[in-house]
Write a protein that holds these residues in place. Structure first.
Motif, short mmCIF file in Angstrom:
data_model
loop_
_atom_site.label_atom_id
_atom_site.label_comp_id
_atom_site.label_asym_id
_atom_site.label_seq_id
_atom_site.Cartn_x
_atom_site.Cartn_y
_atom_site.Cartn_z
N ARG A 26 1.01 -1.21 -0.01
CA ARG A 26 0.01 -0.14 -0.08
C ARG A 26 0.82 1.32 -0.12
N GLN A 27 2.15 1.01 0.53
CA GLN A 27 2.86 2.17 0.63
C GLN A 27 4.29 1.82 -0.04
N PHE A 29 8.03 3.42 -0.45
CA PHE A 29 8.86 4.61 -0.27
C PHE A 29 10.01 4.34 -1.22
N GLN A 77 -4.30 1.90 -5.77
CA GLN A 77 -4.15 1.46 -4.17
C GLN A 77 -2.88 1.67 -3.61
N LEU A 79 0.50 4.08 -2.61
CA LEU A 79 0.94 5.59 -2.36
C LEU A 79 2.40 5.55 -2.54
N SER A 273 2.44 -3.84 4.91
CA SER A 273 1.84 -3.19 3.79
C SER A 273 2.77 -1.97 3.06
N GLU B 27 -5.59 0.70 8.41
CA GLU B 27 -4.35 0.48 8.10
C GLU B 27 -3.55 1.72 8.27
N LEU B 29 -1.48 2.88 6.40
CA LEU B 29 -1.45 3.63 5.29
C LEU B 29 -2.61 4.61 5.00
N VAL B 34 -4.23 7.58 0.83
CA VAL B 34 -4.17 6.89 -0.58
C VAL B 34 -5.19 7.57 -1.50
N PRO B 35 -4.95 8.75 -1.84
CA PRO B 35 -5.86 9.40 -2.52
C PRO B 35 -5.82 9.19 -3.98
#
Ligand code: SF4
Ligand code: SF4
Lengths: 361, 63
Positions: A26-27, A29, A77, A79, A273, B27, B29, B34-35
């Motif tokens: 989800r993320q 970096f 979904q 970022l 995530s 979550e 995140l 999470v736009p």
């Protein structure tokens, strides 16, 4: 601890167990550069060698996105957070952002604001910037001291005004907040800092302590005492009760303060995530995690197979339970050994938040 | 199949947590929103608009 919180924490630990099996990315970096325009006393990356470390070429990163990530995820979904160093040091930042946007990824960045001119900001927003965090470490004198740059405060507050102004006037607002590293010098001024930030238009403020790593490990003025940490928790809880959205960072299981100082219950999402691609191509989770826990390298491994099959140390943290002080801890189910970034190379823990609070479970 | 069960179980847990008053327990995140990224077609419009519409000046506001 009351029964309601205890049930909630048990539910959350169940959710975490499921999440580990699902491990949805989800993320992501990306440590895009180690160059920086300030010289923070607390720099976690200890960027002594940064001038010699070249930036990662944008095409190397985008190649991983195209060949290893996009085929497996819904880009909407995930970022992507472009981090540093200072991401604004990269001249091609907007081009990279645009490339991500065209692929459907929202992207964000963390900045000290010094190089965020109005023109640059407009360029980044047009390139799909969706989320931005500005570092501001207190009132002017304290911020300049920590950032070691005479224009650091002016830069940070200008960036804050730009974003606040944009969000008031434009229909697609950015997700944004300000982060502050609490330390010996600014801990006594937190209410004044909040007032100053609110007067600039901030409505979402994260405050956290500095961890004993990087340059901070040897500077006691940067680290909070246990009493100061307890004060910080009380302060954040009282601001939230007053309706101000102030939060503590993601680290540390906080016992009775769970649910009172941040939006979510404690969960270290590293490797569950959250992933990262570091400057040399290493595949890790949060960027501050020690080298021993890297899981591969984009220049020799498949990112996706590392994400799917690696990260076992993150998804099964029972190894942390074999070490002090977690081996006899009754809060293990809720905490699971604190954040990954607080583990030294030898597996030992830098600090336990519950102990700092003097709380037992 | 297993994935779907786990996802549903977690959705149910989130619901139970909100019943208990922990509405923000999502979550990590999600904190960052999470736009939705702007759609590429919209982006071209935005860029065009950006060129013609001035973002009000932050320095003006400071004065
Ligand atoms: S002793 Fe370990 S498991 Fe227990 S609260 Fe502290 S860090 Fe967490
Ligand atoms: S490793 Fe640290 S920063 Fe990353 S999610 Fe865990 S607690 Fe948060």
């Amino acid at each position: 601890m009351n029964l309601r919180l205890k049930i909630a924490l048990l539910l959350e630990s169940l959710r975490r167990k499921n999440l580990k099996q699902l491990h949805p990315l989800r993320q992501l970096f990306w440590e895009s550069t180690l160059r920086c325009n300030v010289h923070c006393l607390h720099c976690g990356s200890d960027c002594v060698a940064s001038v010699e470390t070249p930036d990662m070429p944008a095409e190397d990163f985008l190649n991983v996105i195209d060949t290893e990530i996009t085929p497996h995820v819904d880009p909407h979904q995930v970022l992507i957070i472009i981090s540093g160093g200072e991401p604004l040091m990269r001249k091609d930042l907007a081009d990279i952002g645009r490339a991500l946007m065209l692929r459907g990824y929202p992207w964000g960045m963390v900045t000290n604001g010094l190089a965020l001119t109005e023109t640059r900001f407009r360029e980044l927003v047009a390139a799909g910037l969706r989320s931005i965090t500005v570092s501001c470490d207190g009132l002017e004198k304290d911020h300049i001291w920590l950032r070691q740059h005479p224009l650091a405060f002016e830069g940070a507050t200008r960036a804050i005004r730009l974003i606040a102004d944009y969000n008031t006037n434009y229909p697609a607002p950015l997700t944004w907040d300000v982060v502050t590293c609490a330390n010996q010098r600014n801990i006594g001024h937190l209410p004044q800092i909040r007032e100053m930030l609110w007067s600039l238009g901030v409505r979402d403020w994260r405050v956290f302590g500095i961890d004993p790593m990087g340059r901070a490990a040897t500077n006691e003025e940067l680290l909070l005492t246990d009493d100061q940490f307890q004060y910080l928790m009380k302060y954040i809880a009282s601001e939230r009760e007053a309706g101000h959205h102030v939060s503590y960072s993601c680290e540390g299981y906080l016992g009775g303060y769970e649910g009172r100082v941040r939006d979510h219950l404690y969960l270290c999402a590293a490797g569950i995530s959250v992933a990262s691609i570091l400057i040399d191509g290493s595949i890790s989770a949060c960027t501050s995690i020690r080298g021993k826990y890297y899981q591969g390298n984009i220049y020799k491994d498949s990112f996706w197979s590392v994400w799917e099959n690696g990260f076992q140390l993150y998804r099964d943290r029972s190894w942390m339970r074999k070490k002090e002080p977690c081996n006899n801890c009754k809060a293990w189910t809720f905490c699971e050994g604190n954040g990954m970034h607080l583990r030294r190379e030898d597996g030992s823990l830098m600090l336990c938040h519950l102990h700092r609070l003097g709380q037992k479970n | 199949m297993k994935k779907r069960i786990l996802t549903r179980a977690n959705a149910l847990i989130i619901l139970l947590l909100s019943v208990l008053g922990f509405t923000g327990c999502r979550e990590y995140l999600v904190k960052y929103g999470v736009p939705e990224p702007p759609k590429p077609t919209r982006v071209a419009e935005t860029v065009e608009n950006e060129e013609t519409q001035d973002i009000p000046s932050a320095t003006d506001q400071a004065r």
